[in-house]
Scaffold this motif. Structure first.
Motif, PDB file in Angstrom:
ATOM      1  N   LEU A 116      51.219  82.025-146.203  1.00  0.00           N
ATOM      2  CA  LEU A 116      51.483  83.066-145.212  1.00  0.00           C
ATOM      3  C   LEU A 116      50.726  82.825-143.914  1.00  0.00           C
ATOM      4  O   LEU A 116      51.267  83.036-142.812  1.00  0.00           O
ATOM      5  CB  LEU A 116      51.118  84.441-145.785  1.00  0.00           C
ATOM      6  CG  LEU A 116      51.809  84.814-147.108  1.00  0.00           C
ATOM      7  CD1 LEU A 116      51.367  86.199-147.556  1.00  0.00           C
ATOM      8  CD2 LEU A 116      53.323  84.758-146.958  1.00  0.00           C
ATOM      9  N   ARG A 117      49.498  82.384-144.007  1.00  0.00           N
ATOM     10  CA  ARG A 117      48.679  82.129-142.818  1.00  0.00           C
ATOM     11  C   ARG A 117      47.706  81.010-143.135  1.00  0.00           C
ATOM     12  O   ARG A 117      47.377  80.737-144.277  1.00  0.00           O
ATOM     13  CB  ARG A 117      47.913  83.391-142.403  1.00  0.00           C
ATOM     14  CG  ARG A 117      48.782  84.545-141.924  1.00  0.00           C
ATOM     15  CD  ARG A 117      47.928  85.752-141.583  1.00  0.00           C
ATOM     16  NE  ARG A 117      46.940  85.450-140.555  1.00  0.00           N
ATOM     17  CZ  ARG A 117      45.871  86.216-140.292  1.00  0.00           C
ATOM     18  NH1 ARG A 117      45.666  87.325-140.980  1.00  0.00           N
ATOM     19  NH2 ARG A 117      45.030  85.876-139.333  1.00  0.00           N
ATOM     20  N   ILE A 135      40.347  79.412-145.701  1.00  0.00           N
ATOM     21  CA  ILE A 135      41.203  78.617-144.813  1.00  0.00           C
ATOM     22  C   ILE A 135      42.671  79.052-144.844  1.00  0.00           C
ATOM     23  O   ILE A 135      43.460  78.604-144.008  1.00  0.00           O
ATOM     24  CB  ILE A 135      41.129  77.121-145.169  1.00  0.00           C
ATOM     25  CG1 ILE A 135      41.646  76.894-146.595  1.00  0.00           C
ATOM     26  CG2 ILE A 135      39.715  76.592-145.001  1.00  0.00           C
ATOM     27  CD1 ILE A 135      41.834  75.430-146.944  1.00  0.00           C
ATOM     28  N   GLY A 136      43.069  79.896-145.794  1.00  0.00           N
ATOM     29  CA  GLY A 136      44.468  80.266-145.856  1.00  0.00           C
ATOM     30  C   GLY A 136      44.722  81.487-146.711  1.00  0.00           C
ATOM     31  O   GLY A 136      43.866  81.912-147.508  1.00  0.00           O
ATOM     32  N   ILE A 137      45.912  82.061-146.517  1.00  0.00           N
ATOM     33  CA  ILE A 137      46.365  83.216-147.298  1.00  0.00           C
ATOM     34  C   ILE A 137      47.738  82.861-147.855  1.00  0.00           C
ATOM     35  O   ILE A 137      48.640  82.476-147.102  1.00  0.00           O
ATOM     36  CB  ILE A 137      46.453  84.492-146.443  1.00  0.00           C
ATOM     37  CG1 ILE A 137      45.100  84.815-145.792  1.00  0.00           C
ATOM     38  CG2 ILE A 137      46.937  85.673-147.289  1.00  0.00           C
ATOM     39  CD1 ILE A 137      45.155  85.970-144.805  1.00  0.00           C
ATOM     40  N   VAL A 138      47.894  82.972-149.163  1.00  0.00           N
ATOM     41  CA  VAL A 138      49.173  82.660-149.821  1.00  0.00           C
ATOM     42  C   VAL A 138      49.778  83.930-150.395  1.00  0.00           C
ATOM     43  O   VAL A 138      49.115  84.969-150.489  1.00  0.00           O
ATOM     44  CB  VAL A 138      48.985  81.608-150.936  1.00  0.00           C
ATOM     45  CG1 VAL A 138      48.543  80.278-150.368  1.00  0.00           C
ATOM     46  CG2 VAL A 138      48.027  82.120-152.006  1.00  0.00           C
ATOM     47  N   GLY A 139      51.054  83.822-150.788  1.00  0.00           N
ATOM     48  CA  GLY A 139      51.741  84.966-151.380  1.00  0.00           C
ATOM     49  C   GLY A 139      51.174  85.329-152.743  1.00  0.00           C
ATOM     50  O   GLY A 139      50.502  84.526-153.400  1.00  0.00           O
ATOM     51  N   ASP A 140      51.470  86.552-153.161  1.00  0.00           N
ATOM     52  CA  ASP A 140      50.961  87.050-154.448  1.00  0.00           C
ATOM     53  C   ASP A 140      51.790  86.522-155.604  1.00  0.00           C
ATOM     54  O   ASP A 140      53.021  86.410-155.515  1.00  0.00           O
ATOM     55  CB  ASP A 140      50.998  88.581-154.470  1.00  0.00           C
ATOM     56  CG  ASP A 140      50.072  89.197-153.429  1.00  0.00           C
ATOM     57  OD1 ASP A 140      49.087  88.542-153.071  1.00  0.00           O
ATOM     58  OD2 ASP A 140      50.359  90.324-152.979  1.00  0.00           O
ATOM     59  N   ILE A 166      42.836  82.617-150.389  1.00  0.00           N
ATOM     60  CA  ILE A 166      42.982  83.907-151.066  1.00  0.00           C
ATOM     61  C   ILE A 166      44.448  84.324-150.999  1.00  0.00           C
ATOM     62  O   ILE A 166      45.213  83.814-150.173  1.00  0.00           O
ATOM     63  CB  ILE A 166      42.080  84.981-150.430  1.00  0.00           C
ATOM     64  CG1 ILE A 166      42.505  85.280-148.984  1.00  0.00           C
ATOM     65  CG2 ILE A 166      40.613  84.540-150.481  1.00  0.00           C
ATOM     66  CD1 ILE A 166      41.742  86.420-148.327  1.00  0.00           C
ATOM     67  N   ASN A 167      44.826  85.253-151.886  1.00  0.00           N
ATOM     68  CA  ASN A 167      46.211  85.730-151.836  1.00  0.00           C
ATOM     69  C   ASN A 167      46.301  86.983-150.957  1.00  0.00           C
ATOM     70  O   ASN A 167      45.285  87.538-150.513  1.00  0.00           O
ATOM     71  CB  ASN A 167      46.760  85.966-153.241  1.00  0.00           C
ATOM     72  CG  ASN A 167      46.118  87.154-153.935  1.00  0.00           C
ATOM     73  OD1 ASN A 167      45.098  87.679-153.499  1.00  0.00           O
ATOM     74  ND2 ASN A 167      46.713  87.581-155.030  1.00  0.00           N
ATOM     75  N   GLU A 168      47.503  87.417-150.730  1.00  0.00           N
ATOM     76  CA  GLU A 168      47.735  88.546-149.830  1.00  0.00           C
ATOM     77  C   GLU A 168      47.096  89.823-150.355  1.00  0.00           C
ATOM     78  O   GLU A 168      46.576  90.634-149.583  1.00  0.00           O
ATOM     79  CB  GLU A 168      49.237  88.735-149.622  1.00  0.00           C
ATOM     80  CG  GLU A 168      49.595  89.769-148.590  1.00  0.00           C
ATOM     81  CD  GLU A 168      51.092  89.894-148.362  1.00  0.00           C
ATOM     82  OE1 GLU A 168      51.507  90.449-147.326  1.00  0.00           O
ATOM     83  OE2 GLU A 168      51.861  89.430-149.243  1.00  0.00           O
ATOM     84  N   ALA A 169      47.138  90.037-151.693  1.00  0.00           N
ATOM     85  CA  ALA A 169      46.550  91.250-152.263  1.00  0.00           C
ATOM     86  C   ALA A 169      45.055  91.311-151.998  1.00  0.00           C
ATOM     87  O   ALA A 169      44.502  92.385-151.708  1.00  0.00           O
ATOM     88  CB  ALA A 169      46.831  91.296-153.766  1.00  0.00           C
ATOM     89  N   MET A 170      44.368  90.182-152.075  1.00  0.00           N
ATOM     90  CA  MET A 170      42.929  90.161-151.798  1.00  0.00           C
ATOM     91  C   MET A 170      42.655  90.427-150.325  1.00  0.00           C
ATOM     92  O   MET A 170      41.715  91.145-149.969  1.00  0.00           O
ATOM     93  CB  MET A 170      42.347  88.814-152.219  1.00  0.00           C
ATOM     94  CG  MET A 170      40.838  88.718-152.068  1.00  0.00           C
ATOM     95  SD  MET A 170      40.194  87.195-152.810  1.00  0.00           S
ATOM     96  CE  MET A 170      38.455  87.321-152.371  1.00  0.00           C
ATOM     97  N   ALA A 171      43.505  89.852-149.458  1.00  0.00           N
ATOM     98  CA  ALA A 171      43.321  90.084-148.025  1.00  0.00           C
ATOM     99  C   ALA A 171      43.499  91.559-147.683  1.00  0.00           C
ATOM    100  O   ALA A 171      42.732  92.123-146.892  1.00  0.00           O
ATOM    101  CB  ALA A 171      44.309  89.222-147.241  1.00  0.00           C
ATOM    102  N   LYS A 172      44.501  92.212-148.277  1.00  0.00           N
ATOM    103  CA  LYS A 172      44.748  93.618-147.969  1.00  0.00           C
ATOM    104  C   LYS A 172      43.653  94.521-148.517  1.00  0.00           C
ATOM    105  O   LYS A 172      43.293  95.517-147.878  1.00  0.00           O
ATOM    106  CB  LYS A 172      46.100  94.035-148.552  1.00  0.00           C
ATOM    107  CG  LYS A 172      47.299  93.449-147.816  1.00  0.00           C
ATOM    108  CD  LYS A 172      48.602  93.929-148.443  1.00  0.00           C
ATOM    109  CE  LYS A 172      49.808  93.413-147.674  1.00  0.00           C
ATOM    110  NZ  LYS A 172      51.095  93.849-148.281  1.00  0.00           N
ATOM    111  N   GLN A 173      43.112  94.183-149.687  1.00  0.00           N
ATOM    112  CA  GLN A 173      42.113  95.066-150.297  1.00  0.00           C
ATOM    113  C   GLN A 173      40.745  94.931-149.640  1.00  0.00           C
ATOM    114  O   GLN A 173      40.063  95.934-149.416  1.00  0.00           O
ATOM    115  CB  GLN A 173      42.007  94.778-151.794  1.00  0.00           C
ATOM    116  CG  GLN A 173      40.975  95.650-152.500  1.00  0.00           C
ATOM    117  CD  GLN A 173      41.066  95.537-154.015  1.00  0.00           C
ATOM    118  OE1 GLN A 173      42.093  95.169-154.570  1.00  0.00           O
ATOM    119  NE2 GLN A 173      39.969  95.851-154.692  1.00  0.00           N
TER     120      GLN A 173
END
Length: 823
Positions: free
Chosen positions: A551-552, A607-612, A570-577
């Motif tokens: 994702l980023r 370094i990046g954000i991936v999908g859940d 990290i995944n998207e859920a970790m980034a949002k929380q």
């Protein structure tokens, strides 16, 4: 000498023996009263009593033969009576067969999976010790906790630690290397679960301590398959991961473990360790005294005149009761036998349809059989059904008012629609219960459909997975594992049909490790760390192979090795929380905070954000998760991982992944220096295993729902067909007085559907109350799902309408003249 005193029973038998001897000598001719010649008397006596070898046998035959004769005569009469009403007999047998068949099939599976006691001694005193944390309750333990629990000697008599399958081990030293399943256990494990010994012994406390030496206990299966059950293997060494292990014992046949085990190794914990990682489970045994805070009722009414007539002709009450019981048992046992056949067939169908992942059923369902408990259960249900639904009406019908019963006409004998309250209640109950079961089945079916439509966050199709053990001295450095992964990836790239390959310490849908972390520079407050999230170590092409979207930021590359700065994705859920309003790509995190020296390492750059991905199952939301390059794991963590989990290879294919199993296995063996692989499965098969519990729940309740639906249809059909038969004279009179056939048909339909609607209404109320108890098993569906609560009653009403329509049409074909003579 004092004469012998005879008991009362012996005196009666002696008198009876004298009477029998008298019969043998002087049998009277029943017609003339004249004495018969001795030979003729003996011949007739033999015909009456058989040919007894002794007076005692003659006494027994004299007492029992009249009973057997009467029972046999009643049985033949029951068959003739049932033959006169074949419709009733078939309906009764069908209801019993369907009910017993469905229950036998489902009970056979439930008995094996849930009801059979554990094979361990005194299972009610066994407990699993659990933890509670931010992620909920989980059965994990670390060394300090295990040390505390094993000191609670006033509560537990024995405490043992073990893993649930762990990593595979490479058994060498034979003609062909083999990956086997080794389970690490503490010394008390075998005593805790009462493991029988076939040879040798188990671990000592000294062997289960640090530097206790390399020892191993074999399973009976491995001992027999690999070593021919040779007792001399005790005291010899075998090669595991190219290291010698001393065989000290063999566990006996039949010892069942939670996960299949080929051998057991000691944990050899350092009880002074402060390692806080949870990577095994603990069970204990409590000390003694420590505890943890319908159709037979319908038919009997119709036979009141017959039974009254038999009573008036001299039949005793017991004879009438016996006759009805024999008829009832004949029907119930016949239905029971057919139900057992249906049940046996149903068990095979359940196991053929049900997916894998169901515990305790054995390989290919071999543990699910119609054992003695199931057979006794079926026999008991059949006999109890026959007695219950035969005795109640038998007692009622055996004491009638003879004059009143013989004077009333059959059309007014209490068998009409309005006076059949018990029969109506039976049909209403059947409809209500059937509706509850079918609504439950509909909820589980919709749950399963919702699960099938869930996006797991990756593409599971055309993906092959294989497990490889990287334990032993050869892999005590992370660089050695990285070398195998690089060589394997390069070799797999040359295999035709391989579109991509990667490796990691886990697979999606099977659950990740938990790992504590801190965001560098962020205040922690009163908590020891920022949080606990899921954790994977993966190779650089893991996300591309699984098609997990980036994702980023950037993904891992083959340059993110042990010499490069530490990085993490990290995944998207970790980034949002944990970064609800911030940018995680600008931060660093420290993993393994408070988890002990095994996980000690410098901070890592995000370094990046991936999908859940739904790693905890399709029915649970994606959990916050971090990923690190497997090439950057600390050496101590690599060694610990190798003891707990295998290295998972993931290969994406251009076609059928099963077709690549052989060439991929050969390529990995060459690239790794001869290491074998195991657990070859596709990700589609992994996904099926994840949903196996939901599918099994759906299947069981669907079987119950459909059987209830069928029994309700049979029940309402039987009631209305019986009502039409009993009201033949009334309907003939109505038609003779000018009633149209459509009026008669509508009357029958109206009466039948009236009962159906009442049953449906009660069933809806019961379903609203009962479905809340299964809410925890549902996914994407409310316990009061409108579709289930609307479509199911409509379906049941349609089934009831069809069941009523048949006798309603029959009612319109009644000939008035024939009906007026009907009695």
């Amino acid at each position: 000498m004092n004469p012998r005193r005879y008991t009362h029973r012996e005196k009666k038998d002696a008198d009876l023996a004298e009477e029998i001897e008298s019969h043998l000598a002087h049998e009277q001719d029943a017609n003339t009263g004249r004495g018969l010649p001795s030979e003729e008397a003996r011949r007739q006596a033999r015909l009456k009593f058989g040919n007894p070898r002794s007076t005692r046998e003659a006494v027994w035959r004299y007492r029992s033969l009249p009973w057997l004769d009467d029972a046999w005569r009643d049985f033949r009469f029951a068959l003739r009576s049932l033959a006169k009403t074949p419709g009733f007999a078939l309906i009764a047998i069908a209801v019993i067969a369907v009910g017993i068949g469905a229950n036998t099939a489902v009970f056979s599976v439930i008995n094996t999976v849930l009801l059979k006691p554990l094979t361990y001694p005194d299972p009610q005193s066994l407990v699993m010790l659990m933890n509670s944390g931010p992620r909920g309750t989980f059965p994990g333990a670390n060394v300090p906790k295990f040390n505390i629990w094993r000191q609670q000697t006033s509560i537990f008599s024995v405490v043992a630690a073990y893993d649930r399958g762990g990593a595979g081990l490479n058994l060498t030293g034979g003609s062909e290397p083999e990956q086997i399943q080794g389970v690490h256990v503490s010394a008390g494990y075998f005593r805790l679960f009462g493991a029988p010994l076939a040879a040798g012994r188990t671990f000592t406390a000294a062997e289960d301590s640090p530097n206790g030496g390399r020892v191993v206990v074999l399973s009976y299966g491995l001992w027999k398959r690999r070593y021919g059950a040779n007792p001399s293997v005790i005291g010899r060494t075998i090669q595991l991961d190219n290291q010698p292990y001393l065989v000290v014992g063999v566990i006996g046949r039949g010892f069942v473990t939670e996960a299949p085990a080929d051998l057991w190794l000691p944990w050899q914990f350092d009880m002074a360790s402060h390692d806080m990682a949870h990577y095994f489970v603990v069970s204990a045994r409590l000390r003694p005294g420590v505890t943890i805070p319908s159709l037979m009722l319908i038919r009997a009414t119709a036979r009141k005149r017959e039974l009254a007539t038999r009573s008036a002709l001299g039949a005793g009450r017991w004879q009438i009761v016996r006759q009805l019981l024999i008829e009832s048992l004949t029907l119930s046992l016949t239905g029971g036998v057919l139900g057992l056949i249906l049940g046996f067939t149903g068990v095979r169908l359940l196991l053929a349809i049900a997916p894998g992942g169901i515990p305790r059923i054995g390989e290919d369902g071999s543990a699910v059989t119609l054992d003695a408990h199931v057979l006794l259960f079926t026999l008991g249900v059949s006999v109890l059904t026959g007695i219950l639904f035969g005795l109640v009406p038998a007692l009622s019908a055996s004491r009638p008012n003879l004059a009143a019963t013989l004077n009333e006409s059959s059309s007014r004998s209490g068998v009409g629609f309005r006076s059949g309250r018990i029969r109506s209640l039976l049909v209403i109950s059947e409809m209500a219960l059937a509706l509850i079961l079918v609504i439950g089945a509909a909820l589980f079916i919709r749950t399963f459909m919702k699960l099938q439509g869930v996006d797991p966050g990756f593409d599971p199709h055309n993906v092959l997975t294989l497990a490889m053990s990287v334990s032993g001295d050869r892999f005590r450095k992370t660089a050695s594992v990285e070398q195998v992964i690089r060589a394997g990836t390069e070799r797999l790239a040359s295999v035709p049909g391989v579109a991509g390959a990667a490796a990691g310490n886990g697979l999606p849908l099977q659950g990740a490790f938990g790992m504590s972390f801190d965001v560098v520079g962020r205040p922690k407050g009163n908590t020891p760390f920022t949080g606990i999230v899921g954790y994977y170590s993966v190779s650089w092409n893991y996300f591309d192979t699984f098609r997990i979207p980036l994702l980023r930021g950037r993904s891992f590359t083959d340059r993110d090795d042990g010499s490069a700065p530490g990085v993490v994705i990290i995944n998207e859920a970790m980034a949002k929380q944990y970064w609800p309003k911030g940018d995680p790509l600008g931060d660093r995190l420290q993993k393994g905070v408070g988890a002990g020296p095994v996980f000690a390492e410098p901070p890592r750059q995000i370094i990046g954000i991936v999908g859940d991905t739904r790693d905890e199952g399709l029915n649970r939301d994606a959990a916050p998760t971090m990923y690190i390059p497997i090439a950057q794991m600390p050496d101590a963590e690599t060694v610990l991982n190798a003891r707990v989990v295998p290295l998972w290879w993931v290969i994406r294919s251009n076609g059928d992944p099963h077709a690549l199993a052989a060439p991929v296995t050969a390529a990995l063996r060459e690239a790794s220096g001869g290491l074998p692989v195991a657990h070859v499965r596709t990700m589609d098969e992994v996904e099926v295993g994840v949903t196996s519990r939901q599918r099994f729940n759906m299947l069981l309740l669907t079987v119950f729902g459909l059987s209830g639906l069928l029994m309700a249809a049979i029940g309402i059909y039987g009631l209305m067909a019986y009502s039409v038969q009993q009201r033949t004279q009334e309907m003939g009179i109505r038609m003779a007085l000018g009633a149209q056939a459509s009026n008669i048909r509508n009357m029958v339909i109206r009466q039948g559907m009236f009962l159906a609607v009442i049953g449906v209404a009660l069933g809806i109320g019961g379903a609203f109350w009962l479905t809340r108890f299964i809410a925890g098993f549902l996914f994407g569906v409310k316990a009061w799902d409108p579709l289930a609560f609307i479509a199911t009653p409509l379906l049941l009403c349609c089934v009831a309408l069809f069941a009523v329509w048949i006798p309603a049409r029959r009612a319109t074909r009644v000939d008035p003249m024939t009906a007026l003579r009907f009695e």
